[in-house]
Design a protein around this motif. Structure first.
Motif, short mmCIF file in Angstrom:
data_model
loop_
_atom_site.label_atom_id
_atom_site.label_comp_id
_atom_site.label_asym_id
_atom_site.label_seq_id
_atom_site.Cartn_x
_atom_site.Cartn_y
_atom_site.Cartn_z
N LEU A 153 0.81 -1.22 0.00
CA LEU A 153 0.00 0.00 0.00
C LEU A 153 0.84 1.26 0.00
O LEU A 153 0.39 2.31 -0.44
N VAL A 154 2.04 1.18 0.55
CA VAL A 154 2.82 2.39 0.71
C VAL A 154 4.11 2.36 -0.10
O VAL A 154 4.36 3.21 -0.95
N PRO A 160 3.86 1.60 -4.21
CA PRO A 160 3.33 2.76 -4.93
C PRO A 160 4.27 3.96 -4.89
O PRO A 160 4.42 4.67 -5.88
N MET A 161 4.93 4.16 -3.75
CA MET A 161 5.82 5.32 -3.68
C MET A 161 7.05 5.11 -4.55
O MET A 161 7.62 6.07 -5.08
N PRO A 163 0.84 7.44 -8.96
CA PRO A 163 -0.19 8.19 -8.24
C PRO A 163 0.02 9.69 -8.40
O PRO A 163 1.15 10.18 -8.40
N ARG A 164 -1.11 10.40 -8.54
CA ARG A 164 -1.02 11.83 -8.84
C ARG A 164 -0.28 12.58 -7.74
O ARG A 164 0.45 13.53 -8.00
N GLY A 165 -0.47 12.14 -6.50
CA GLY A 165 0.18 12.82 -5.39
C GLY A 165 1.68 12.84 -5.53
O GLY A 165 2.35 13.78 -5.11
N LEU A 166 2.24 11.78 -6.18
CA LEU A 166 3.69 11.73 -6.35
C LEU A 166 4.13 12.65 -7.47
O LEU A 166 5.17 13.29 -7.40
N LEU A 205 2.67 15.37 -8.31
CA LEU A 205 2.59 16.71 -7.75
C LEU A 205 3.88 17.06 -7.06
O LEU A 205 4.44 18.12 -7.24
N ARG A 206 4.34 16.11 -6.27
CA ARG A 206 5.51 16.39 -5.47
C ARG A 206 6.71 16.64 -6.36
O ARG A 206 7.58 17.44 -6.05
N THR A 251 6.28 20.26 -8.04
CA THR A 251 6.55 21.37 -7.14
C THR A 251 7.61 20.94 -6.14
O THR A 251 7.29 20.32 -5.15
N PRO A 277 2.50 10.50 0.63
CA PRO A 277 2.31 11.52 -0.42
C PRO A 277 1.46 11.02 -1.58
O PRO A 277 0.90 11.82 -2.32
N HIS A 278 1.36 9.69 -1.75
CA HIS A 278 0.64 9.17 -2.92
C HIS A 278 -0.84 8.97 -2.63
O HIS A 278 -1.57 8.52 -3.50
N LEU A 279 -1.26 9.27 -1.40
CA LEU A 279 -2.68 9.11 -1.06
C LEU A 279 -3.29 10.47 -0.73
O LEU A 279 -2.60 11.35 -0.21
N TYR A 295 -4.08 16.00 -2.21
CA TYR A 295 -2.89 15.26 -1.77
C TYR A 295 -2.12 16.11 -0.77
O TYR A 295 -2.23 17.34 -0.77
N ALA A 312 0.75 17.21 -0.74
CA ALA A 312 1.52 18.29 -1.34
C ALA A 312 0.66 19.51 -1.65
O ALA A 312 1.17 20.59 -1.89
#
Ligand code: ATP
Ligand code: MG
Lengths: 504, 257
Positions: free
Chosen positions: A414-415, A418-419, A493-496, A498-499, A502, B88-90, B131, B133
């Motif tokens: 889960l973590v 994906p990361m 994943p979109r969150g990554l 994004l990071r 930015t 960060p991915h969630l 997210y 971020a």
């Protein structure tokens, strides 16, 4: 989980590719040929005739040198290949001092092999001159050369060094020219035509003889042994595919020196494919028409694309299945990780051609050794990226996953994976792109694919053929690259993302 | 109640926690305070079983904490790690309800609980699908807190939940936290550098220095009966500057009226 999906899709594509290539009827006959035009044409002729008798004839063109094909035949990896009697007698079976044709057949029979009757032409060494020069000096035979010490000889290095070549010739005819130089065979032809040299060595069936109108000098003291073309094949073929053997042996005595020379010339100078030329010959001489030929450009491309995709997809899928767990172990246990990374790095340093050749004793020739070699090559980028992707996850993230109560396995699923997915995908992409390029080398061991026209083109100095393989290979590499960029967009994943966009 | 008995921990030869014994009373807020590197975070990690002590015993309620029992005991504790530790991915929501999902809570129950926590921590519901971020520092802290509270654990461990926030947000969150703590009656262990924050939030304060407990007690006790010169030094270093600056500010404020 998303990475699992990628693996599944790849595995399915690989399975589909595998199935497409394995459908055909009739006894399978694998015909090999050496890395030069004449051998490829002969094998193609044999293959067309076998096919006309209902066999599933597979030609693996341009596999390598004499030793390679001989070993492949003994190892059951191929069933038939064209050979020459002098090569058999003086090179392959040199230790056995075989006299006469009967002797040769017995020696072959001991190894479970059979030999056809001679096909008609003899591919021997000869000397040649431009006719004007020969006439001017009144030379028609090799013995006529002896008085002319000022003639310039341009001889191939192989000929100069072979005991049955220049040394034997020189002794027998008391030749003592002032100027003898070692030259590349192709350059020697050009030099002769341009008048830079006067005498060259050649094979009696060389295409260039007709092209340059070269005069062959008679070997009046019979120094050069006859070197007749034959087909050698595994004896059990006579039970397994009697009709095909019978059909194939129709070539016996049917190909004269002139016919062979003109076929060589049609390929090397006329730029036609060996397949074309062979098809024309069997049609003209045996009334065998091409049945269901796929030899249009589109057909060839499709066939090679399937072969190429099969090589890359199977090897990549296997590499993902093995490399992901290895990468995870490497990230978890630094000691084992170092050992794993060292091992896959060493694999990477083996030159690709050498690795392909290493695979042959284990897996034979054709697609399996190529897939195995590509698989080994794909391991490093995936293992390394998986390991580094996982170890670059901050300790605070891992700790908070444990603190939340995730089990190590769920934490990974889960973590952590994906990361690490951007790094893992990048590794797979690198492996895939390299794989598409390296798979072209598979053609050298009979695996087919885009490398086939490339290496035939190199052999024939035919730029069009080279492009026919190189362009689709480059396009495929680009497509793979694009596909992975798309996949990245969809899988990471979109969150990554994004990071990464930015910076913190 | 949480108890540490002669607990020691060292990293690579240097002793970080040196034979510490302490009792953290149940159902109230205890603040761990001390200079940087004192070992505050390490104490929390030991209590949560993320790190195992080299020697000594830790009791969570009546149960001894061992590597074997840690996964079980951890369910009683919510832990907000020093820098939040958000994945960060969630999205915020996925971060918050990850464990509830793992525990098999149905969707509706999870939604209801997240809504409840949003109200409690005054987190804007429309930011739930963002997210980490895409959140402000204060919002991230609130998400970390919600994630720790999701399964309603009786114990809450918070490692500098208000670090790196601007003073206005920080004061606001301090108010919120105090309100939340008094509403929830949990055993809270909170780490901070800031003595006024400690005094504001904690009923008991534990002052640490270099792997030792210097003093444990109410803020009043620490001020009135410092057990060690370091205690008054530590408290006054922060308060004195504030007072002198306040006086200066007050005077100039008055002058300008
Ligand atoms: N995993 C580790 N490996 C080695 N040393 C560590 C590790 N974790 C902490 N330390 C050391 O232990 C000491 C105490 O660390 P800890 O994080 O508990 O301090 P802290 O009181 O929380 O400090 P801060 O207020 O800066 O967060 C520090 O000197 C730190 O360098
Ligand atoms: Mg800390």
């Amino acid at each position: 989980m998303k990475l699992g999906k990628v693996g599944l899709i790849l595995a399915m594509a690989a399975a589909a590719a595998l199935m497409v290539v394995t459908a055909d009827a009739g006894p399978e006959i694998r015909i090999g040929s050496k890395k030069f035009t004449e051998s490829v044409i002969l094998a193609e002729l044999a293959s067309k005739l076998c096919a006309s008798a209902g066999a599933n004839a597979v030609h693996l063109p341009g596999l390598g040198g004499t030793r390679f094909l001989w070993d492949a035949l003994l190892a059951h990896e191929i069933d038939v290949y064209p050979e020459y009697t002098a090569t058999l007698r003086e090179e392959i079976l040199a230790g056995e001092r075989i006299a006469g044709e009967g002797g040769l057949e017995t020696a072959l029979a001991k190894r479970g092999l059979r030999m056809s009757r001679p096909l008609g032409f003899s591919d021997s060494y000869a000397l040649g001159m431009m006719p004007q020069k020969a006439q001017q000096l009144g030379i028609t035979k090799i013995s006529g050369l002896a008085p002319h010490h000022s003639l310039r000889f341009g001889l191939s290095d192989e000929f100069i060094n072979r005991a049955d070549g220049w040394p034997a010739l020189r002794a027998a005819y008391q030749l003592n020219p002032a100027d003898v130089r070692g030259l590349d065979h192709d350059i020697a032809y050009k030099g002769l035509a341009e008048g830079a040299i006067d005498v060259i060595d050649l094979y009696t069936t060389d295409a260039e003889i007709g092209y340059y109108g070269i005069q062959i000098l008679d070997d009046d003291r019979h120094v050069f042994p006859a070197n007749e073309a034959v087909l050698i094949y595994r004896a059990e073929l006579e039970q397994r595919a009697p009709k095909a053997i019978q059909a194939m042996r129709r070539l016996e005595g049917r190909i004269g020196n002139a016919a062979m020379r003109s076929m060589n010339s049609a390929v090397k100078i006329g730029r036609r494919s060996e397949t074309d030329v062979a098809a024309w010959f069997v049609a003209a001489n045996f009334g065998v028409a091409e049945a269901g030929s796929t030899d249009t450009l589109a057909g060839r491309l499709l066939r090679r694309t399937i072969e190429h995709l099969r090589l890359t997809l199977l090897s990549l899928a296997a590499a993902i299945v093995i490399a992901l767990p290895l990468g995870i172990i490497a990230a978890r246990r630094p000691k084992a990780g170092q050992a794993i990374l060292a091992l896959v790095s060493i694999l990477q340093t083996i030159p690709s051609l050498a690795l392909l050749v290493f695979m042959i004793p284990i897996l034979g020739i054709g697609a399996p050794p190529a897939i195995a070699a590509l698989f080994l090559y794909s391991l490093l980028p995936i293992v390394r990226n998986t390991a580094s992707g996982l170890s670059s996850i901050p300790l605070s993230i891992r700790n908070s996953a444990i603190a939340l109560g995730l089990s190590p396995v769920r934490c990974l699923q889960l973590v952590e994976l994906p990361m690490a997915s951007p790094a893992i995908l990048a590794g797979i992409k690198t492996a895939a792109v390299i794989n598409v390029g390296t798979a072209t080398l598979g053609a050298l061991i009979g695996a087919g694919g885009y490398g086939q026209p490339i290496f035939t083109g190199v052999r024939l100095d035919n730029f069009g053929l080279i492009l026919e393989g190189a362009v689709p290979a480059a396009l495929l590499a680009l497509a793979v690259q694009g596909l992975f960029e798309l996949a990245e967009h969809y899988l990471v994943p979109r969150g990554l993302r994004l990071r990464r966009e930015t910076p913190p | 109640m949480i108890r540490l008995d002669n607990v020691s921990k060292s990293y690579g030869g240097s002793i970080i926690i040196d034979s510490v014994s302490l009792t953290i009373p149940g159902n109230q807020t205890t603040v761990l305070i001390g200079p940087s590197g004192a070992g505050k975070s390490t104490v929390l990690a030991l209590i949560d079983g993320i790190e195992a002590p080299d020697s000594g015993t830790i009791m969570i309620g009546c149960d001894p904490l061992t590597p074997g029992s840690a996964p079980q005991l951890r369910r009683r504790m919510g832990y907000v790690i020093q820098d939040g530790g958000l994945f960060p991915h969630l999205t915020s929501r996925q971060n918050i309800d990850l464990m509830a999902k793992e525990a098999g809570w149905p969707l509706l129950q999870r939604r209801a609980r997240v809504d409840e926590l949003c109200a409690l921590t005054r987190f804007p519901a429309n930011a739930l699908e963002r997210y980490p971020a895409e959140l402000s520092g204060g919002q991230r802290q609130r998400v970390s807190l919600m994630r720790a509270l999701m399964l309603d654990p009786p114990i809450l461990l918070m490692d500098e939940p208000l670090g790196a926030l601007d003073p206005v947000i920080r004061a606001e969150l301090q108010d919120d936290l105090k309100a939340i703590f008094s509403r929830l009656t949990k055993t809270v262990v909170l780490v901070t550098h800031d003595i006024s924050e400690a005094a504001f939030l904690g009923s008991t304060i534990i002052l640490m220095r270099a792997g030792h407990i210097v003093q444990q007690g109410h803020f009043r006790d620490l001020v009135a009966r410092p057990g060690d010169p370091f205690v008054s030094q530590f408290i006054h270093a922060q308060l004195r500057r504030l007072t002198t600056m306040n006086e200066g500010a007050m005077q100039s404020f008055l002058r300008h009226r």
